[in-house]
Scaffold this motif. Structure first.
Motif, PDB file in Angstrom:
ATOM      1  N   HIS A  31      39.247  28.949  34.019  1.00 30.18           N
ATOM      2  CA  HIS A  31      38.067  29.779  34.525  1.00 30.18           C
ATOM      3  C   HIS A  31      38.512  31.024  35.277  1.00 30.18           C
ATOM      4  CE1 HIS A  31      35.944  25.850  33.910  1.00 30.18           C
ATOM      5  NE2 HIS A  31      36.928  25.214  34.651  1.00 30.18           N
ATOM      6  N   PRO A  32      39.301  31.778  34.616  1.00 25.40           N
ATOM      7  CA  PRO A  32      39.754  33.025  35.154  1.00 25.40           C
ATOM      8  C   PRO A  32      38.618  33.785  35.615  1.00 25.40           C
ATOM      9  CG  PRO A  32      39.577  33.359  32.777  1.00 25.40           C
ATOM     10  CD  PRO A  32      39.553  31.755  33.056  1.00 25.40           C
ATOM     11  N   SER A  33      37.445  34.151  34.940  1.00 21.70           N
ATOM     12  CA  SER A  33      36.293  34.867  35.813  1.00 21.70           C
ATOM     13  C   SER A  33      35.817  34.385  36.890  1.00 21.70           C
ATOM     14  CB  SER A  33      35.511  34.965  34.682  1.00 21.70           C
ATOM     15  OG  SER A  33      35.669  35.833  33.431  1.00 21.70           O
ATOM     16  N   GLU A  34      35.838  33.078  37.116  1.00 20.63           N
ATOM     17  CA  GLU A  34      35.162  32.353  38.361  1.00 20.63           C
ATOM     18  C   GLU A  34      36.276  32.608  39.266  1.00 20.63           C
ATOM     19  OE1 GLU A  34      35.182  31.087  35.272  1.00 20.63           O
ATOM     20  OE2 GLU A  34      32.858  30.922  34.725  1.00 20.63           O
ATOM     21  N   ALA A  35      37.496  32.444  38.890  1.00 21.42           N
ATOM     22  CA  ALA A  35      38.586  32.374  40.033  1.00 21.42           C
ATOM     23  C   ALA A  35      38.731  33.777  40.823  1.00 21.42           C
ATOM     24  CB  ALA A  35      39.830  32.051  39.432  1.00 21.42           C
ATOM     25  N   ILE A  36      38.259  34.859  40.244  1.00 17.59           N
ATOM     26  CA  ILE A  36      38.513  36.086  40.910  1.00 17.59           C
ATOM     27  C   ILE A  36      37.310  36.075  42.052  1.00 17.59           C
ATOM     28  CG2 ILE A  36      39.613  37.410  39.123  1.00 17.59           C
ATOM     29  CD1 ILE A  36      36.983  38.457  38.016  1.00 17.59           C
ATOM     30  N   GLN A  72      45.665  41.075  40.615  1.00 17.65           N
ATOM     31  CA  GLN A  72      46.302  40.848  39.370  1.00 17.65           C
ATOM     32  C   GLN A  72      45.459  40.535  38.220  1.00 17.65           C
ATOM     33  OE1 GLN A  72      49.534  41.717  38.513  1.00 17.65           O
ATOM     34  NE2 GLN A  72      50.836  42.105  40.598  1.00 17.65           N
ATOM     35  N   LEU A  73      44.798  39.436  38.695  1.00 20.44           N
ATOM     36  CA  LEU A  73      43.940  38.668  37.768  1.00 20.44           C
ATOM     37  C   LEU A  73      42.562  39.725  37.331  1.00 20.44           C
ATOM     38  CD1 LEU A  73      43.307  36.193  36.193  1.00 20.44           C
ATOM     39  CD2 LEU A  73      42.053  35.399  38.138  1.00 20.44           C
ATOM     40  N   ALA A  74      42.325  40.528  38.059  1.00 18.66           N
ATOM     41  CA  ALA A  74      41.101  41.215  38.002  1.00 18.66           C
ATOM     42  C   ALA A  74      41.683  42.491  36.784  1.00 18.66           C
ATOM     43  CB  ALA A  74      40.527  42.113  39.313  1.00 18.66           C
ATOM     44  N   GLN A  75      42.881  43.050  37.233  1.00 23.29           N
ATOM     45  CA  GLN A  75      43.560  43.749  36.291  1.00 23.29           C
ATOM     46  C   GLN A  75      43.604  43.461  35.047  1.00 23.29           C
ATOM     47  OE1 GLN A  75      47.030  44.786  38.570  1.00 23.29           O
ATOM     48  NE2 GLN A  75      46.050  46.838  39.421  1.00 23.29           N
ATOM     49  N   PHE A  83      32.975  47.229  32.739  1.00 28.19           N
ATOM     50  CA  PHE A  83      32.763  48.091  33.817  1.00 28.19           C
ATOM     51  C   PHE A  83      33.542  47.634  34.953  1.00 28.19           C
ATOM     52  CE2 PHE A  83      28.897  48.944  31.527  1.00 28.19           C
ATOM     53  CZ  PHE A  83      28.251  47.974  31.027  1.00 28.19           C
ATOM     54  N   GLY A  84      34.608  48.179  34.825  1.00 27.21           N
ATOM     55  CA  GLY A  84      35.638  48.203  36.255  1.00 27.21           C
ATOM     56  C   GLY A  84      36.102  46.940  36.029  1.00 27.21           C
ATOM     57  N   ALA A  85      36.790  46.234  37.234  1.00 22.56           N
ATOM     58  CA  ALA A  85      37.681  45.136  37.240  1.00 22.56           C
ATOM     59  C   ALA A  85      36.768  44.080  36.736  1.00 22.56           C
ATOM     60  CB  ALA A  85      37.932  44.913  38.457  1.00 22.56           C
ATOM     61  N   TYR A  86      35.376  43.926  36.984  1.00 25.56           N
ATOM     62  CA  TYR A  86      34.524  42.815  36.434  1.00 25.56           C
ATOM     63  C   TYR A  86      33.375  42.790  37.085  1.00 25.56           C
ATOM     64  CZ  TYR A  86      36.598  41.303  40.854  1.00 25.56           C
ATOM     65  OH  TYR A  86      36.860  41.067  42.228  1.00 25.56           O
ATOM     66  N   ARG A  87      32.402  42.473  36.408  1.00 28.97           N
ATOM     67  CA  ARG A  87      30.838  42.587  36.559  1.00 28.97           C
ATOM     68  C   ARG A  87      30.596  42.286  37.918  1.00 28.97           C
ATOM     69  NH1 ARG A  87      27.843  42.874  30.765  1.00 28.97           N
ATOM     70  NH2 ARG A  87      29.299  43.968  29.771  1.00 28.97           N
ATOM     71  N   ILE A  88      29.506  42.909  38.593  1.00 29.41           N
ATOM     72  CA  ILE A  88      28.844  42.184  39.556  1.00 29.41           C
ATOM     73  C   ILE A  88      27.714  41.224  39.039  1.00 29.41           C
ATOM     74  CG2 ILE A  88      26.908  42.524  41.322  1.00 29.41           C
ATOM     75  CD1 ILE A  88      28.436  45.215  41.926  1.00 29.41           C
ATOM     76  N   GLN A  89      27.577  40.030  39.472  1.00 31.96           N
ATOM     77  CA  GLN A  89      26.542  39.099  38.953  1.00 31.96           C
ATOM     78  C   GLN A  89      25.262  39.619  38.957  1.00 31.96           C
ATOM     79  OE1 GLN A  89      28.128  36.195  37.721  1.00 31.96           O
ATOM     80  NE2 GLN A  89      29.722  37.427  38.245  1.00 31.96           N
ATOM     81  N   GLN A  90      24.474  38.884  38.133  1.00 28.72           N
ATOM     82  CA  GLN A  90      22.887  39.132  38.010  1.00 28.72           C
ATOM     83  C   GLN A  90      22.248  39.141  39.347  1.00 28.72           C
ATOM     84  OE1 GLN A  90      21.632  40.657  35.311  1.00 28.72           O
ATOM     85  NE2 GLN A  90      23.557  40.748  34.355  1.00 28.72           N
ATOM     86  N   THR A  99      33.304  40.807  45.798  1.00 28.16           N
ATOM     87  CA  THR A  99      33.313  41.703  44.374  1.00 28.16           C
ATOM     88  C   THR A  99      33.289  43.164  44.520  1.00 28.16           C
ATOM     89  OG1 THR A  99      32.327  39.730  43.299  1.00 28.16           O
ATOM     90  CG2 THR A  99      32.330  41.551  42.129  1.00 28.16           C
ATOM     91  N   VAL A 100      32.441  43.634  45.355  1.00 25.75           N
ATOM     92  CA  VAL A 100      32.383  45.278  45.528  1.00 25.75           C
ATOM     93  C   VAL A 100      33.652  45.546  46.136  1.00 25.75           C
ATOM     94  CG1 VAL A 100      31.255  46.900  46.797  1.00 25.75           C
ATOM     95  CG2 VAL A 100      29.917  45.050  45.737  1.00 25.75           C
ATOM     96  N   PHE A 101      34.151  44.820  47.180  1.00 21.33           N
ATOM     97  CA  PHE A 101      35.307  45.264  47.531  1.00 21.33           C
ATOM     98  C   PHE A 101      36.781  45.375  46.631  1.00 21.33           C
ATOM     99  CE2 PHE A 101      33.880  44.480  51.908  1.00 21.33           C
ATOM    100  CZ  PHE A 101      34.248  45.444  52.586  1.00 21.33           C
ATOM    101  N   ASP A 102      36.894  44.309  45.830  1.00 19.49           N
ATOM    102  CA  ASP A 102      37.675  44.159  44.876  1.00 19.49           C
ATOM    103  C   ASP A 102      37.718  45.156  43.795  1.00 19.49           C
ATOM    104  OD1 ASP A 102      38.840  42.064  46.296  1.00 19.49           O
ATOM    105  OD2 ASP A 102      37.937  40.409  44.921  1.00 19.49           O
ATOM    106  N   ASN A 103      36.413  45.222  43.249  1.00 18.15           N
ATOM    107  CA  ASN A 103      36.175  46.337  42.133  1.00 18.15           C
ATOM    108  C   ASN A 103      36.752  47.635  42.743  1.00 18.15           C
ATOM    109  OD1 ASN A 103      34.996  44.550  40.283  1.00 18.15           O
ATOM    110  ND2 ASN A 103      32.984  45.494  40.783  1.00 18.15           N
ATOM    111  N   THR A 104      36.318  47.840  43.998  1.00 15.34           N
ATOM    112  CA  THR A 104      36.746  49.330  44.643  1.00 15.34           C
ATOM    113  C   THR A 104      38.220  49.466  44.457  1.00 15.34           C
ATOM    114  OG1 THR A 104      34.819  49.294  45.740  1.00 15.34           O
ATOM    115  CG2 THR A 104      36.629  51.108  46.410  1.00 15.34           C
ATOM    116  N   ILE A 105      38.838  48.324  44.893  1.00 13.01           N
ATOM    117  CA  ILE A 105      40.376  48.523  45.076  1.00 13.01           C
ATOM    118  C   ILE A 105      41.063  48.557  43.665  1.00 13.01           C
ATOM    119  CG2 ILE A 105      42.566  47.056  45.618  1.00 13.01           C
ATOM    120  CD1 ILE A 105      40.794  45.743  47.719  1.00 13.01           C
ATOM    121  N   GLU A 106      40.393  47.948  42.867  1.00  8.96           N
ATOM    122  CA  GLU A 106      40.903  48.100  41.409  1.00  8.96           C
ATOM    123  C   GLU A 106      40.778  49.609  40.794  1.00  8.96           C
ATOM    124  OE1 GLU A 106      41.881  47.314  37.288  1.00  8.96           O
ATOM    125  OE2 GLU A 106      42.329  46.545  39.162  1.00  8.96           O
TER     126      GLU A 106
END
Length: 285
Positions: A31-36, A72-75, A83-90, A99-106
């Motif tokens: 579950h890599p997408s869930e783990a991030i 590292q996982l997001a990268q 769309f960036g590191a990973y998508r914001i949920q619906q 998620t917003v913070f992690d996407n911005t850092i990425e």
């Protein structure tokens, strides 16, 4: 360790991990997408281990800690994301803010790796020696242009920002060889912005482009600061590229300030003194 090899690194070291750490590894691989999106407490709960075990797992696979592991996982996942590191949920969840913070850092890490230090230095020297510096942009990039003008007008005598194509066209008509325009665009493909950039070139002024490399705007620019961040603009206003553009503007402003020292110091001191007069004293209410 390169981010692109993180999941392979986990697979290769799986057998060497402790049994409790293998629980975390198995969850991440499945579950890599869930783990991030999980906090350290959530990941520990999901894998039925302790939080220190999660930290030990992160270090065992070559990460500095839990946040470095998530980055590292997001990268790693970003290579297959549009769309960036990973998508914001619906829908909104407690993980949305993180998620917003992690996407911005990425996005900032990507910009750091793509912006050429040598080209940035050349752009800074050009800005510091320009007679006029103007900033062009539309939409979210127009807001960045206004912020750039706010940062640079204290350092450059003639500095302005224009976010309307008619004003940009009139501005371009008055430029000369000693002037520079910084053109800001998330896509580098906005037709009206390309037209006004061509007018700038016809006036013999120089162009610094904050845009994706190899975009139509980049091909017109004399110097390109490559910021090619993809994001879901169909659902959200540009988030990641705007922050990256702002940071690059800060970098340029800092470079110009240091280049123009010590002559600029007296001017900056006078500005601070004028601002101090506008504030209430601590004793005043």
């Amino acid at each position: 360790m390169q981010s692109s090899s993180l999941l392979n690194q986990i697979r290769q070291q799986f057998a060497a991990l402790r049994k409790s750490e293998q629980k975390v590894a198995s969850y991440v691989l499945k579950h890599p997408s869930e783990a991030i999106h999980l906090s350290i407490a959530d990941l520990a709960l999901a894998t039925e281990v302790s939080e220190p075990t999660v930290v030990r797992f992160c270090r065992a696979i070559g990460c500095k800690g839990f946040q470095d592991f998530k980055l590292q996982l997001a990268q790693n996942l970003a290579q297959n994301s549009n769309f960036g590191a990973y998508r914001i949920q619906q829908t909104y969840t407690p993980a949305t803010l993180e998620t917003v913070f992690d996407n911005t850092i990425e996005s900032l890490l990507k910009a750091k790796n793509t912006v050429s230090a040598a080209i940035a230095e050349q752009a800074i020297i050009r800005l510091a020696n320009s007679e006029r510096v103007e900033f062009y942009g539309f939409g979210a990039s127009g807001i960045v242009a206004q912020d750039a003008q706010h940062k640079l007008f204290r350092l450059i005598k003639h500095c302005a920002a224009y976010t309307d194509p008619h004003m940009q066209a009139m501005s371009a008509a008055t430029l000369g060889p000693d002037d520079t325009v910084v053109v800001i665009s998330q896509t580098g493909r906005t037709d009206a912005l390309l037209q006004t950039t061509q007018l700038v070139k016809q006036a013999s002024a120089k162009v610094i482009g904050l845009c994706p490399e190899q975009s139509p705007l980049a091909l017109l620019a004399d110097w390109v600061l490559d910021i090619g961040i993809q994001e879901d603009t169909d659902r959200y206003t540009p988030l990641l590229s705007r922050i990256a553009h702002l940071v690059v503007i800060d970098m340029l402003a800092m470079g110009v300030a240091l280049t123009k020292e010590p002559g600029i110091n007296n001017q900056l001191k006078q500005i601070k003194e004028n601002l101090r007069k506008l504030r209430l004293n601590k004793k005043e209410k």
